[in-house]
Design a protein around this motif. Sequence first.
Motif, PDB file in Angstrom:
ATOM      1  N   ASP A  62       0.677  -1.170   0.060  1.00 13.20           N
ATOM      2  CA  ASP A  62       0.197   0.070  -0.001  1.00 13.20           C
ATOM      3  C   ASP A  62       0.727   1.135   0.058  1.00 13.20           C
ATOM      4  O   ASP A  62       0.389   2.485  -0.442  1.00 13.20           O
ATOM      5  CB  ASP A  62      -1.005  -0.156   1.254  1.00 13.20           C
ATOM      6  CG  ASP A  62      -0.326  -0.144   2.407  1.00 13.20           C
ATOM      7  OD1 ASP A  62       0.742  -0.888   2.517  1.00 13.20           O
ATOM      8  OD2 ASP A  62      -0.941   0.241   3.580  1.00 13.20           O
ATOM      9  N   ARG A  88       0.304   3.069  -3.165  1.00 10.73           N
ATOM     10  CA  ARG A  88      -0.971   3.546  -3.654  1.00 10.73           C
ATOM     11  C   ARG A  88      -1.474   4.776  -2.941  1.00 10.73           C
ATOM     12  O   ARG A  88      -0.906   4.814  -1.702  1.00 10.73           O
ATOM     13  CB  ARG A  88      -1.790   2.420  -3.352  1.00 10.73           C
ATOM     14  CG  ARG A  88      -1.638   1.131  -3.966  1.00 10.73           C
ATOM     15  CD  ARG A  88      -2.768   0.038  -3.790  1.00 10.73           C
ATOM     16  NE  ARG A  88      -3.123  -0.251  -2.748  1.00 10.73           N
ATOM     17  CZ  ARG A  88      -2.721  -1.413  -2.259  1.00 10.73           C
ATOM     18  NH1 ARG A  88      -1.657  -2.275  -2.599  1.00 10.73           N
ATOM     19  NH2 ARG A  88      -3.090  -1.779  -0.921  1.00 10.73           N
ATOM     20  N   ALA A 122      -4.904   3.044   0.670  1.00 13.14           N
ATOM     21  CA  ALA A 122      -4.731   1.691   1.166  1.00 13.14           C
ATOM     22  C   ALA A 122      -5.618   0.692   0.356  1.00 13.14           C
ATOM     23  O   ALA A 122      -5.343  -0.531   0.078  1.00 13.14           O
ATOM     24  CB  ALA A 122      -4.624   1.488   2.574  1.00 13.14           C
TER      25      ALA A 122
END
Length: 306
Positions: A245, A248, A251
């Motif tokens: 994550d 990104r 998450a």
Amino acid sequence: MNTLHLLTLGAALLVGVSSAHAHRVWILPAVTVHSGADQWVSFEAAVSNNLFFPNHRPVQLASIEVKGPDGAPVEIANATAGEIRSSFELHLQKQGTYVVSLKPSQGRRPMGGGTPAGPGAPANGNVPAQKSGGPGAGGQGGLTGTYEENGKTERWRGTPETLVSEGVTKKPNFKLRESGGRKVVTFVTLGKPTTDVLKPEGKGLEIDYVTHPNDLFAGEPATFRFLIDGKPAANAEVTVVRGDDRYRNEAGDVTLRADAEGIVKIEWPVPGRYWLEATATAAGTLHGAPSEKSFTYIATYEVLPQ
């Protein structure tokens, strides 16, 4: 039955709730499925802000325990405790599934510290998997409660002993909450997956693995049945998030509740490593006072391509 569809990245950016700054505890094997007569597998264990990047503090090695396919304890080896992560290796010598976990903790005491795995344990040597005690191994957690006094809601925190000595159970509208414990687990298999070591013990929050945790594939649904003290954990809240994550913007956590039978069905959209956290509550009593006990179950899984 509820079905949890883990969203693809694009959709997760729209609806996922960011938890990049939440501290999450995990044990991560390098590889979960192995073949051959015997194999070695390495592990990392930490509390971190991102999955699975050690960046906060280690899990203490004294709290690690391993059960082999027959349920017998297995020693870890080449254990090292650093400032932000712990690492160790496991020699798989018996065919079947192994459970690697933290010793059950009462409450949410931090798993911090960078000390070796118990008194006299070398930084790089065999560590008894069943060694008890030691910082970070859990222990008794505190109790919390609320009551009404002078028209205001007052908060209380203490222990089973102070619950009695302070007489707070006699306060108006006293409500008690206690931690039923937290489990942190992962799984590795040598050869064919086995289930003997996975059987629920009837204590706390557990998963009855209808689908084996080392038999997970992208695009294939997995069925997990959640139990509290051996009974269906209806309405258990289950959150699943794919690792990495850090890369990104969100998450991409996806959360739902188990059905009346405690069942959650998960479909994995892509291969990778996933982190699951389940929470549930159950009614209890402590020194005659009704309480709400909270439980947590945390696991890491590897989902393979078909």
